[in-house]
Design a protein around this motif. Structure first.
Motif, mmCIF file in Angstrom:
data_model
loop_
_atom_site.group_PDB
_atom_site.id
_atom_site.type_symbol
_atom_site.label_atom_id
_atom_site.label_comp_id
_atom_site.label_asym_id
_atom_site.label_seq_id
_atom_site.Cartn_x
_atom_site.Cartn_y
_atom_site.Cartn_z
ATOM 1 N N LEU A 1 0.837 -1.198 0.000
ATOM 2 C CA LEU A 1 0.000 0.000 0.000
ATOM 3 C C LEU A 1 0.874 1.252 0.000
ATOM 4 N N ALA A 2 1.916 1.255 0.832
ATOM 5 C CA ALA A 2 2.847 2.388 0.898
ATOM 6 C C ALA A 2 3.548 2.593 -0.443
ATOM 7 N N LYS A 3 3.927 1.498 -1.093
ATOM 8 C CA LYS A 3 4.587 1.584 -2.396
ATOM 9 C C LYS A 3 3.669 2.241 -3.428
ATOM 10 N N GLY A 4 2.402 1.857 -3.418
ATOM 11 C CA GLY A 4 1.431 2.464 -4.334
ATOM 12 C C GLY A 4 1.217 3.944 -4.051
ATOM 13 N N MET A 5 1.169 4.312 -2.774
ATOM 14 C CA MET A 5 0.996 5.719 -2.398
ATOM 15 C C MET A 5 2.210 6.545 -2.815
ATOM 16 N N GLU A 6 3.410 5.955 -2.712
ATOM 17 C CA GLU A 6 4.628 6.642 -3.138
ATOM 18 C C GLU A 6 4.638 6.878 -4.641
ATOM 19 N N ARG A 7 4.031 5.972 -5.392
ATOM 20 C CA ARG A 7 3.958 6.136 -6.849
ATOM 21 C C ARG A 7 3.097 7.333 -7.240
ATOM 22 N N SER B 1 -12.180 6.007 3.387
ATOM 23 C CA SER B 1 -12.527 4.726 2.777
ATOM 24 C C SER B 1 -11.889 3.582 3.559
ATOM 25 N N SER B 2 -12.298 2.361 3.212
ATOM 26 C CA SER B 2 -11.766 1.173 3.879
ATOM 27 C C SER B 2 -11.894 -0.022 2.941
ATOM 28 N N ASP B 3 -11.056 -1.031 3.163
ATOM 29 C CA ASP B 3 -11.072 -2.219 2.308
ATOM 30 C C ASP B 3 -10.627 -3.456 3.071
ATOM 31 N N ILE B 4 -11.091 -4.602 2.571
ATOM 32 C CA ILE B 4 -10.579 -5.908 2.984
ATOM 33 C C ILE B 4 -9.693 -6.350 1.825
ATOM 34 N N LEU B 5 -8.385 -6.408 2.058
ATOM 35 C CA LEU B 5 -7.420 -6.663 0.990
ATOM 36 C C LEU B 5 -7.059 -8.137 0.878
ATOM 37 N N ARG B 6 -6.997 -8.633 -0.355
ATOM 38 C CA ARG B 6 -6.701 -10.039 -0.605
ATOM 39 C C ARG B 6 -5.232 -10.311 -0.890
ATOM 40 N N SER B 7 -4.520 -9.333 -1.482
ATOM 41 C CA SER B 7 -3.129 -9.596 -1.865
ATOM 42 C C SER B 7 -2.328 -8.302 -1.883
ATOM 43 N N PRO B 8 -1.001 -8.419 -1.810
ATOM 44 C CA PRO B 8 -0.166 -7.229 -1.919
ATOM 45 C C PRO B 8 -0.352 -6.494 -3.250
ATOM 46 N N ALA B 9 -0.598 -7.228 -4.333
ATOM 47 C CA ALA B 9 -0.819 -6.591 -5.638
ATOM 48 C C ALA B 9 -2.069 -5.701 -5.598
ATOM 49 N N GLU B 10 -3.120 -6.200 -4.961
ATOM 50 C CA GLU B 10 -4.346 -5.407 -4.819
ATOM 51 C C GLU B 10 -4.080 -4.178 -3.936
ATOM 52 N N ALA B 11 -3.311 -4.357 -2.870
ATOM 53 C CA ALA B 11 -2.990 -3.247 -1.971
ATOM 54 C C ALA B 11 -2.215 -2.159 -2.713
ATOM 55 N N GLU B 12 -1.261 -2.562 -3.546
ATOM 56 C CA GLU B 12 -0.482 -1.574 -4.301
ATOM 57 C C GLU B 12 -1.365 -0.806 -5.278
ATOM 58 N N GLU B 13 -2.275 -1.503 -5.955
ATOM 59 C CA GLU B 13 -3.190 -0.836 -6.887
ATOM 60 C C GLU B 13 -4.083 0.167 -6.163
ATOM 61 N N ILE B 14 -4.565 -0.201 -4.994
ATOM 62 C CA ILE B 14 -5.401 0.707 -4.216
ATOM 63 C C ILE B 14 -4.571 1.911 -3.767
ATOM 64 N N GLY B 15 -3.319 1.678 -3.380
ATOM 65 C CA GLY B 15 -2.424 2.767 -3.009
ATOM 66 C C GLY B 15 -2.201 3.755 -4.127
ATOM 67 N N LYS B 16 -2.132 3.255 -5.364
ATOM 68 C CA LYS B 16 -1.948 4.120 -6.537
ATOM 69 C C LYS B 16 -3.170 5.000 -6.785
ATOM 70 N N ARG B 17 -4.339 4.497 -6.437
ATOM 71 C CA ARG B 17 -5.591 5.193 -6.763
ATOM 72 C C ARG B 17 -6.245 5.896 -5.560
ATOM 73 N N LEU B 18 -5.647 5.796 -4.399
ATOM 74 C CA LEU B 18 -6.231 6.370 -3.192
ATOM 75 C C LEU B 18 -6.344 7.875 -3.306
ATOM 76 N N ARG B 19 -7.530 8.417 -3.032
ATOM 77 C CA ARG B 19 -7.763 9.863 -3.037
ATOM 78 C C ARG B 19 -7.379 10.396 -1.660
ATOM 79 N N MET B 20 -6.209 10.989 -1.568
ATOM 80 C CA MET B 20 -5.697 11.416 -0.277
ATOM 81 C C MET B 20 -6.001 12.871 0.029
ATOM 82 N N GLY B 21 -6.371 13.631 -0.952
ATOM 83 C CA GLY B 21 -6.613 15.065 -0.747
ATOM 84 C C GLY B 21 -7.945 15.422 -0.170
#
Length: 137
Positions: free
Chosen positions: A23-29, A117-137
């Motif tokens: 998730l952190a990796k996706g947010m950094e992207r 928002s909140s999620d039940i995550l199944r895999s690190p790949a899914e977590a990274e994708e969510i991190g890339k798309r997370l609306r943080m603002g």
């Protein structure tokens, strides 16, 4: 934006830690500065300087529905967290995943955090994708 991903691992595995790192990796992207915090080991960590906080916990108990007591303890001692925008997540479990996620969200909202928002995550790949798309603002 400065963000923190705080995770609380279960006793037997570090599955939630892997999800937190992805998730952190996706947010950094997205171009954000992300600090990874182990809520069990880094008990004195402060979240005051972060504008966005993601919190993840491994469900405890045989049938899920419970989270580590460390979640509430950590958040109450982590500095000023009231009003911060945040995201909650837990790893997929056989039983009680939704109930465990609700428990994490309740702890966060109890400290005055603004849950986006909140999620039940199944895999690190899914977590990274969510991190890339997370609306943080």
């Amino acid at each position: 934006m400065r963000a923190a991903v705080v995770f609380f691992s279960g006793k037997s595995n570090d599955r939630v830690g892997g999800l937190a790192r992805a998730l952190a990796k996706g947010m950094e992207r997205q171009g954000h500065t992300v600090d990874l915090v182990d809520g069990v080991k880094d008990t004195g960590a402060r979240l005051t300087i972060h504008q966005y906080v993601a919190v993840g916990a491994a469900p405890t108990g045989t049938f899920g529905g419970k989270i580590p007591d460390a979640v509430k303890t950590f958040l109450s001692g982590a500095g000023t967290v009231a009003g911060k925008k945040c995201y909650a997540f837990i790893p997929k479990a056989s039983f009680g995943a939704a109930k465990s996620l609700a428990a994490v969200m309740k702890c966060m909202e109890g400290e005055g955090m603004f849950l986006k928002s909140s999620d039940i995550l199944r895999s690190p790949a899914e977590a990274e994708e969510i991190g890339k798309r997370l609306r943080m603002g």
